[in-house]
Design a protein around this motif. Sequence first.
Motif, PDB file in Angstrom:
ATOM      1  N   MET A  60       2.645   1.302   4.984  1.00 50.84           N
ATOM      2  CA  MET A  60       2.661   2.725   4.671  1.00 50.84           C
ATOM      3  C   MET A  60       4.021   3.239   4.220  1.00 50.84           C
ATOM      4  SD  MET A  60       0.295   4.093   7.841  1.00 50.84           S
ATOM      5  CE  MET A  60      -0.093   5.668   7.094  1.00 50.84           C
ATOM      6  N   GLY A  61       5.094   2.694   4.730  1.00 55.14           N
ATOM      7  CA  GLY A  61       6.420   3.189   4.367  1.00 55.14           C
ATOM      8  C   GLY A  61       6.905   2.592   3.059  1.00 55.14           C
ATOM      9  N   ASN A  62       7.579   3.411   2.239  1.00 54.15           N
ATOM     10  CA  ASN A  62       8.101   2.872   0.982  1.00 54.15           C
ATOM     11  C   ASN A  62       9.274   3.690   0.470  1.00 54.15           C
ATOM     12  OD1 ASN A  62       8.165   1.023  -1.154  1.00 54.15           O
ATOM     13  ND2 ASN A  62       7.023   2.409  -2.476  1.00 54.15           N
ATOM     14  N   ASP A  63      10.133   4.174   1.356  1.00 52.36           N
ATOM     15  CA  ASP A  63      11.367   4.814   0.931  1.00 52.36           C
ATOM     16  C   ASP A  63      12.536   3.946   1.352  1.00 52.36           C
ATOM     17  OD1 ASP A  63      12.478   6.058   3.655  1.00 52.36           O
ATOM     18  OD2 ASP A  63      10.317   6.401   3.587  1.00 52.36           O
ATOM     19  N   GLY A  64      13.685   4.190   0.740  1.00 57.54           N
ATOM     20  CA  GLY A  64      14.824   3.307   0.957  1.00 57.54           C
ATOM     21  C   GLY A  64      15.234   3.178   2.407  1.00 57.54           C
ATOM     22  N   GLY A  65      15.251   4.293   3.148  1.00 55.58           N
ATOM     23  CA  GLY A  65      15.692   4.240   4.532  1.00 55.58           C
ATOM     24  C   GLY A  65      14.798   3.405   5.413  1.00 55.58           C
ATOM     25  N   VAL A  66      13.488   3.565   5.273  1.00 52.22           N
ATOM     26  CA  VAL A  66      12.591   2.815   6.151  1.00 52.22           C
ATOM     27  C   VAL A  66      12.499   1.354   5.714  1.00 52.22           C
ATOM     28  CG1 VAL A  66      10.353   3.196   4.987  1.00 52.22           C
ATOM     29  CG2 VAL A  66      10.453   3.011   7.480  1.00 52.22           C
ATOM     30  N   ASN A  67      12.589   1.066   4.418  1.00 51.91           N
ATOM     31  CA  ASN A  67      12.571  -0.327   3.980  1.00 51.91           C
ATOM     32  C   ASN A  67      13.794  -1.088   4.486  1.00 51.91           C
ATOM     33  OD1 ASN A  67      10.141  -0.116   2.649  1.00 51.91           O
ATOM     34  ND2 ASN A  67      11.050   0.291   0.652  1.00 51.91           N
ATOM     35  N   TYR A  89      -4.889 -11.626   6.485  1.00 52.22           N
ATOM     36  CA  TYR A  89      -5.369 -10.464   7.226  1.00 52.22           C
ATOM     37  C   TYR A  89      -4.498  -9.237   6.943  1.00 52.22           C
ATOM     38  CZ  TYR A  89      -6.471  -7.289  11.010  1.00 52.22           C
ATOM     39  OH  TYR A  89      -6.819  -6.166  11.721  1.00 52.22           O
ATOM     40  N   ALA A  90      -3.180  -9.414   6.992  1.00 52.70           N
ATOM     41  CA  ALA A  90      -2.277  -8.282   6.809  1.00 52.70           C
ATOM     42  C   ALA A  90      -2.387  -7.700   5.400  1.00 52.70           C
ATOM     43  CB  ALA A  90      -0.846  -8.707   7.100  1.00 52.70           C
ATOM     44  N   LEU A  91      -2.462  -8.564   4.392  1.00 57.48           N
ATOM     45  CA  LEU A  91      -2.602  -8.077   3.020  1.00 57.48           C
ATOM     46  C   LEU A  91      -3.910  -7.314   2.848  1.00 57.48           C
ATOM     47  CD1 LEU A  91      -1.231 -11.140   1.040  1.00 57.48           C
ATOM     48  CD2 LEU A  91      -0.292  -8.818   0.980  1.00 57.48           C
ATOM     49  N   SER A 100      -3.793  -3.949   4.538  1.00 61.53           N
ATOM     50  CA  SER A 100      -2.965  -2.961   3.840  1.00 61.53           C
ATOM     51  C   SER A 100      -3.687  -2.297   2.676  1.00 61.53           C
ATOM     52  CB  SER A 100      -1.683  -3.621   3.325  1.00 61.53           C
ATOM     53  OG  SER A 100      -1.956  -4.476   2.230  1.00 61.53           O
ATOM     54  N   MET A 101      -4.825  -2.860   2.261  1.00 59.90           N
ATOM     55  CA  MET A 101      -5.582  -2.299   1.143  1.00 59.90           C
ATOM     56  C   MET A 101      -6.576  -1.238   1.587  1.00 59.90           C
ATOM     57  SD  MET A 101      -6.147  -5.880  -0.913  1.00 59.90           S
ATOM     58  CE  MET A 101      -4.746  -6.955  -1.241  1.00 59.90           C
ATOM     59  N   ASP A 102      -6.648  -0.972   2.880  1.00 59.86           N
ATOM     60  CA  ASP A 102      -7.506   0.086   3.382  1.00 59.86           C
ATOM     61  C   ASP A 102      -7.050   1.426   2.789  1.00 59.86           C
ATOM     62  OD1 ASP A 102      -8.298   2.295   5.385  1.00 59.86           O
ATOM     63  OD2 ASP A 102      -9.429   0.560   6.117  1.00 59.86           O
ATOM     64  N   TYR A 158     -11.217  -3.350  -3.672  1.00 60.87           N
ATOM     65  CA  TYR A 158     -11.408  -3.759  -2.275  1.00 60.87           C
ATOM     66  C   TYR A 158     -11.013  -2.615  -1.348  1.00 60.87           C
ATOM     67  CZ  TYR A 158     -10.867  -6.598   1.958  1.00 60.87           C
ATOM     68  OH  TYR A 158     -10.975  -7.110   3.224  1.00 60.87           O
ATOM     69  N   GLN A 159     -11.791  -2.385  -0.301  1.00 61.53           N
ATOM     70  CA  GLN A 159     -11.580  -1.251   0.595  1.00 61.53           C
ATOM     71  C   GLN A 159     -10.932  -1.622   1.922  1.00 61.53           C
ATOM     72  OE1 GLN A 159     -12.353   2.118  -0.360  1.00 61.53           O
ATOM     73  NE2 GLN A 159     -12.229   0.899  -2.226  1.00 61.53           N
ATOM     74  N   GLY A 160     -10.405  -2.834   2.015  1.00 61.35           N
ATOM     75  CA  GLY A 160      -9.709  -3.214   3.231  1.00 61.35           C
ATOM     76  C   GLY A 160     -10.578  -3.962   4.215  1.00 61.35           C
TER      77      GLY A 160
END
Length: 577
Positions: free
Chosen positions: A71-78, A143-145, A148-150, A170-172
């Motif tokens: 869910m996270g995708n900004d510089g600080g959290v990455n 499983y993780a990939l 993440s597509m949910d 694909y719905q997860g």
Amino acid sequence: MKSTRISAISLGTAALLALTACGGGGEPQPSEGANASVNEAGFAVYTGDPVKGGTVRILNPTDFSHLDPAMGNDGGVNNFYRLIYRQLTAYEVKPGETEATVVPDLAEDTGTPNEDYTQWTFKLKDGIKYEDGTEITAADFKYALERSMDPALRVGSDFHIQYIKDAMDYQGVYEQPEGLDSIEVLGDKELRITLNQPTVNFPEIAAMQMFTPFPKDSVETTTQLDEDPIASGPYRVESYNRGANLTLVRNENWDEATDDVRPAYPDSFVFEMGLDPATIDQRLISGQGQDANAVSATSLSPANLAQTQDETIKNRTVSDIPNCTTYLGMNVTKEPLDDLKVRQAINYAVDKQSVVTATGGPDLTSLASEMLLPSVPGWEEFDLYETPDSAGDQERAQELLAEAGYPDGLEVTMDVRGLPKWQAQAEAVQDSLNEIGIDVTLNVIDGSTYYQVIGTPAQQNDIAITGWCSPWLNGDPLLSPLFHGERIYDTGNYNLAQIDDPEINGALDAAAVMTDLEEQQAAYNDINRAIMEQAPVVPLVRDTPLQVVGPNVAGAYSNPTTTGYVDYIGLGLKTVD
């Protein structure tokens, strides 16, 4: 394939001045540290070699957007994710360089492609475990990939969804537990991923946070990891008080023999959140008590720049890399921004020099006129909306507004991140647009939720100031998420302009499958120009932030893969009590 180089631009050795004194016992000396170096301006390039042990403190004005890497995708959290999570591959950068190399992380190498680069196979290392001692297996990546597509988790990056065959529909794993045939488990230690197109740079994608493994039996909901992360990196979350603080301690089941990327010097990290940026600066400039071991998570406030001219502070103020473009996005689906002449008028109207001033001046930022980055190989700079001294051309802007049928101006609402620098930039743009009769209302949004709000089209207003960065220095990640019409989503949308131009879409699709990298980059230069002809954005500035660190902090250097900021994984202390 052992490693992949993504950029070949490094700082010249003449720009580095060595600080050879060693930090011994007693009070730490701010200008000292083994192998420390500064640039020609006297700012830190590297604050010296750390020792093992101690606690590093990170002072942050905002909370993290999400602890779930899907869910996270900004510089600080990455940057934070690099401490607790690992992926198939990782980026490695040496201090003082903007050259980044993709290297193996949980995989033995950076992947083996088939002949046409539509299929990649990864073999996992031995001895890789989660924080509870459970072995990490190939099935965990599948499983993780698929998890993440949910749709509930699609607020982070979408690169894996774009490239993995059949992932778009694909719905997860919770909705479709049968999973994807394109992600194959070939035993406990081997994973094969089939793509929907040739992709030479898939090792770069495999370094992204969505490729963090998680065990199926331990993650049963879409919300669980946001509340209770499962570490595969050198640290694990010990405690988290949202909006206040987060503490990391060593993950005893992380084996440093399997990890060439993360030296893991400190015993722990403490993140303090919700702090005023000016207060962070003053605490670190003073550097007293626990703040001697602290690092700012944000750029120096412009008002405090003068204080860094003192040599003992300057050589512990890290000069960062301009690896992000700050821009004004215009929602082309909303009237009157659906009119090209209105968007062109806004491009001409903005006084970019005022945005430079609002950001802290030329020591902290530089002008931008297009959407690629100077560090991209083959980058071509241009300015389709050039104005005298980049200070705006009000006359030309008003002419275009009149031609569009708005001689008396118009009204728009601008989404703004609730942090001082961002608000100052927004006010500078607001002033420029007011001069041509565009009345701008500012909608200030909390800093920790800003990206999620503006990434939800139903909540998005007319215009917004945001930034875009990429550790993968290529036109695909820098342009496709922002301007491809098929990448407009109900949540996790980065195409803020919501531009859907068939010619741009087709050109982006054609460039993505090119296997000749020079030919590909030339194509992206052409696409960059075609995008600016449509004027869906106003490129504003590229920050070169300054980050102050405490006098006892070692291992601080800026890293292009952490959006140009200090990389947390290299941090440590000069001396430990």
